[in-house]
Design a protein around this motif. Structure first.
Motif, PDB file in Angstrom:
ATOM      1  N   ALA A  29      42.446  40.511  57.444  1.00 45.75           N
ATOM      2  CA  ALA A  29      42.052  40.394  56.096  1.00 45.75           C
ATOM      3  C   ALA A  29      43.015  40.003  55.077  1.00 45.75           C
ATOM      4  O   ALA A  29      42.626  39.749  53.939  1.00 45.75           O
ATOM      5  N   GLY A  92      44.343  28.856  45.768  1.00 41.73           N
ATOM      6  CA  GLY A  92      43.916  29.942  46.484  1.00 41.73           C
ATOM      7  C   GLY A  92      42.848  30.682  45.419  1.00 41.73           C
ATOM      8  O   GLY A  92      42.525  30.372  44.260  1.00 41.73           O
ATOM      9  N   THR A  93      42.386  31.959  45.923  1.00 40.43           N
ATOM     10  CA  THR A  93      41.423  32.660  45.338  1.00 40.43           C
ATOM     11  C   THR A  93      41.768  33.062  43.908  1.00 40.43           C
ATOM     12  O   THR A  93      41.188  32.860  42.891  1.00 40.43           O
ATOM     13  N   THR A  94      42.976  33.532  43.651  1.00 40.29           N
ATOM     14  CA  THR A  94      43.764  34.062  42.474  1.00 40.29           C
ATOM     15  C   THR A  94      43.592  33.013  41.483  1.00 40.29           C
ATOM     16  O   THR A  94      43.231  33.009  40.448  1.00 40.29           O
ATOM     17  N   HIS A 121      39.240  43.584  44.114  1.00 42.63           N
ATOM     18  CA  HIS A 121      40.942  43.276  44.588  1.00 42.63           C
ATOM     19  C   HIS A 121      41.347  43.189  43.072  1.00 42.63           C
ATOM     20  O   HIS A 121      40.845  42.698  41.837  1.00 42.63           O
ATOM     21  N   ASN A 169      33.179  40.748  44.270  1.00 41.23           N
ATOM     22  CA  ASN A 169      33.548  40.389  45.261  1.00 41.23           C
ATOM     23  C   ASN A 169      32.409  40.095  46.295  1.00 41.23           C
ATOM     24  O   ASN A 169      31.353  41.032  46.268  1.00 41.23           O
ATOM     25  N   ILE A 171      32.519  40.365  49.652  1.00 45.88           N
ATOM     26  CA  ILE A 171      32.756  41.386  50.513  1.00 45.88           C
ATOM     27  C   ILE A 171      34.316  42.131  50.109  1.00 45.88           C
ATOM     28  O   ILE A 171      35.197  41.551  49.802  1.00 45.88           O
ATOM     29  N   ASN A 173      37.844  43.683  50.433  1.00 41.04           N
ATOM     30  CA  ASN A 173      38.631  43.537  51.302  1.00 41.04           C
ATOM     31  C   ASN A 173      39.289  44.705  51.583  1.00 41.04           C
ATOM     32  O   ASN A 173      39.962  44.943  52.833  1.00 41.04           O
ATOM     33  N   ASP A 198      33.842  36.314  44.343  1.00 38.58           N
ATOM     34  CA  ASP A 198      35.141  36.271  45.051  1.00 38.58           C
ATOM     35  C   ASP A 198      34.686  36.310  46.435  1.00 38.58           C
ATOM     36  O   ASP A 198      34.203  37.332  46.993  1.00 38.58           O
ATOM     37  N   ALA A 200      36.808  35.306  48.880  1.00 35.31           N
ATOM     38  CA  ALA A 200      37.820  35.388  49.789  1.00 35.31           C
ATOM     39  C   ALA A 200      37.794  36.004  51.048  1.00 35.31           C
ATOM     40  O   ALA A 200      38.114  35.468  52.270  1.00 35.31           O
ATOM     41  N   GLN A 201      36.876  37.356  51.103  1.00 35.78           N
ATOM     42  CA  GLN A 201      37.008  38.048  52.380  1.00 35.78           C
ATOM     43  C   GLN A 201      35.631  37.821  52.865  1.00 35.78           C
ATOM     44  O   GLN A 201      35.310  38.231  53.951  1.00 35.78           O
ATOM     45  N   SER A 221      40.003  31.252  49.782  1.00 35.85           N
ATOM     46  CA  SER A 221      41.215  30.917  50.121  1.00 35.85           C
ATOM     47  C   SER A 221      41.259  30.337  51.671  1.00 35.85           C
ATOM     48  O   SER A 221      40.661  31.068  52.339  1.00 35.85           O
ATOM     49  N   HIS A 223      43.738  30.297  53.672  1.00 33.96           N
ATOM     50  CA  HIS A 223      44.563  31.148  54.614  1.00 33.96           C
ATOM     51  C   HIS A 223      43.931  32.175  55.226  1.00 33.96           C
ATOM     52  O   HIS A 223      44.274  32.966  56.143  1.00 33.96           O
ATOM     53  N   LYS A 224      42.424  32.540  54.780  1.00 36.92           N
ATOM     54  CA  LYS A 224      41.896  33.774  55.392  1.00 36.92           C
ATOM     55  C   LYS A 224      40.832  33.219  56.383  1.00 36.92           C
ATOM     56  O   LYS A 224      40.188  33.822  56.785  1.00 36.92           O
TER      57      LYS A 224
HETATM   58  C1  PLP Z   1      43.088  38.118  49.613  1.00 36.89           C
HETATM   59  C2  PLP Z   1      41.870  38.296  48.480  1.00 36.89           C
HETATM   60  C3  PLP Z   1      42.185  37.846  47.107  1.00 36.89           C
HETATM   61  C4  PLP Z   1      43.479  37.256  46.932  1.00 36.89           C
HETATM   62  O1  PLP Z   1      43.591  35.742  47.572  1.00 36.89           O
HETATM   63  P1  PLP Z   1      44.693  35.094  47.330  1.00 36.89           P
HETATM   64  O2  PLP Z   1      44.746  34.064  48.519  1.00 36.89           O
HETATM   65  O3  PLP Z   1      46.029  35.989  47.541  1.00 36.89           O
HETATM   66  O4  PLP Z   1      44.823  34.215  46.147  1.00 36.89           O
HETATM   67  C5  PLP Z   1      41.144  38.051  46.321  1.00 36.89           C
HETATM   68  N1  PLP Z   1      39.985  38.884  46.570  1.00 36.89           N
HETATM   69  C6  PLP Z   1      39.859  39.319  47.749  1.00 36.89           C
HETATM   70  C7  PLP Z   1      38.515  40.120  48.118  1.00 36.89           C
HETATM   71  C8  PLP Z   1      40.617  39.022  48.901  1.00 36.89           C
HETATM   72  O5  PLP Z   1      40.441  39.536  50.166  1.00 36.89           O
END
Ligand code: PLP
Length: 404
Positions: A29, A92-94, A121, A169, A171, A173, A198, A200-201, A221, A223-224
């Motif tokens: 995660a 990335g997400t941020t 997050h 979000n 999901i 994190n 969001d 990302a997760q 993002s 990378h996830k």
């Molecule tokens: C990892 C994550 C982020 C941040 O992602 P970055 O790649 O660090 O910008 C934001 N929201 C959630 C729910 C995440 O899991």
């Protein structure tokens, strides 16, 4: 059924040892591991066609531009956006969240409301606090319950004609809860508010359809989801992206520049100032291909099995509490052992070659809600195995013995 033994061969890092033990990587995660197929794409770029994009007449620049734009189309198709220019490459997400928060700064005023959820997050809380400070808008929070779910009846009470934006979000994190974003989006639209999700997760586990969701903005993002760090995507409905001002000034994002006035480039370039992470964008496309070749349904089914198995094994340990017990969750387990600091457990697990995350997981308000300093979080991916979960559960038992 997934052939996990073959899949694991795609990930060189999974063959390594940590502290003399075969690595058990359960911090997915935070970031996922990268398959050889994606690494090869990055190496190929630097070996064969590294060049700046969009402005060169020479062949390398053209090849790099074509590959980068092909990756954008892959992202578009994956998320089912209507137009390729609705996909903005970000770091990335941020970054994506900050682009939208910044864009709305010129559109909000005192008396407007921005709603976020209690499950966010930090990257989805701080930019909105900054936006509200700047504009005088009020930040409101959808509360959560003990299971780690959002309380939707409270959301109904928060929504008014003053609500301009809702951020949630897909999901969580920290807990793994899957939020009912379709309902959240529908209700926000009923009062005329825009919604940013969001993702990302969510993106490592499911394939979101932005048109079916009718979401205004969606961020993720790479990378996830088996891609490289430092690249991600912002989806925005074309009408919104046309309306919002650009985030950064610089090269790539302009149409014409004089000292009197600059006009901006068309979408998506208006939001992509400067030289982007070209190799990263191309590799993001490759990561999406890789995940689709395995299949999101197969991934979800397999991960759910791992989640169920790990949950019941962990719950057999006396004094272990799991936080986030919704029946709508992905393969994340946040837990604590009575009277033992999560950090100490994490440190002992690392000695056994087992990587988990400890702390507040960038979601301090959730920890405050449960009145705990943090948790131990194990998060599983499709390349994890039942044997790894056995080693992890054994490790937790050993750590408990050593620390109590
Ligand atoms: C990892 C994550 C982020 C941040 O992602 P970055 O790649 O660090 O910008 C934001 N929201 C959630 C729910 C995440 O899991």
């Amino acid at each position: 059924m997934l052939d996990i033994a073959t899949i694991r061969k795609d990930f060189p890092i999974l063959q390594r040892e940590v502290n003399g033990k075969p690595l058990v990587y359960l911090d997915n995660a935070a970031t996922s591991q990268t398959p050889q197929q994606v690494i090869d794409v990055i190496v190929d770029y630097y070996h064969n066609y590294n060049a700046n994009i969009h402005r060169g007449v020479h062949s390398l620049s053209q090849e790099a531009t074509d590959a980068y734009e092909a990756a954008r189309q892959k992202v578009q198709q994956h998320f089912n956006a209507k137009h390729p220019e609705e996909i903005i490459f970000t770091s990335g997400t941020t970054h994506g969240i900050n682009m939208i928060a910044n864009g709305f700064a010129s559109m909000l005023k005192a008396g407007d409301d921005v709603i976020v959820s209690a499950l966010e997050h930090h990257s989805n809380i701080v930019p909105w606090q900054m936006l509200c400070e700047k504009t005088g808008a009020t930040l409101k929070v959808i509360p959560m319950n003990l299971e780690g779910e959002l309380v939707l009846s409270e959301y109904d009470n928060l929504l008014t004609e003053n609500t301009k934006l809702v951020f949630v979000n897909h999901i969580s994190n920290a807990l793994g809860t899957i939020n009912p974003i379709d309902t959240i989006i529908k209700k926000a639209h009923e009062v005329g508010a825009a919604v940013l999700v969001d993702g990302a997760q969510a993106c490592p586990h499911i394939k979101p359809d932005v048109q079916a969701l009718d979401v205004d903005f969606y961020v993720a993002s790479a990378h996830k989801m088996c891609g490289p760090t430092g690249v991600g995507m912002l989806y925005g409905k074309k009408e919104w992206l046309t309306l919002l001002p650009p985030y950064q000034g610089g090269g790539e994002m302009i149409s014409e520049v004089t000292f009197e006035k600059t006009t901006y480039a068309d979408l998506p370039h208006k939001f992509e100032a400067g030289t982007p992470n070209v190799a990263g964008g191309i590799a993001f496309g490759a990561a999406i291909d890789y995940m689709n070749s395995i299949g999101f349904q197969a991934i979800a089914d397999y991960e759910n099995n791992l989640l169920e198995y790990a949950t019941s094994e962990l719950l057999s340990i006396d004094g272990l509490t799991i936080y986030g017990t919704s029946d709508q969750k992905t393969s994340v387990i946040s837990f604590n052992l009575d009277g033992i600091h999560p950090y100490d457990v994490g440190t002992l697990l690392d000695k056994m070659g087992i990587a988990v995350r400890t702390g507040h997981h960038c979601a301090q308000p959730i920890m405050d809600f449960y009145k705990i300093p943090g948790t131990i979080r194990a998060s599983f991916s499709f390349y994890n195995t039942k044997e790894e979960i056995d080693r992890f559960v054994e490790g937790v038992k050993k750590a408990k013995l050593m620390l109590s």
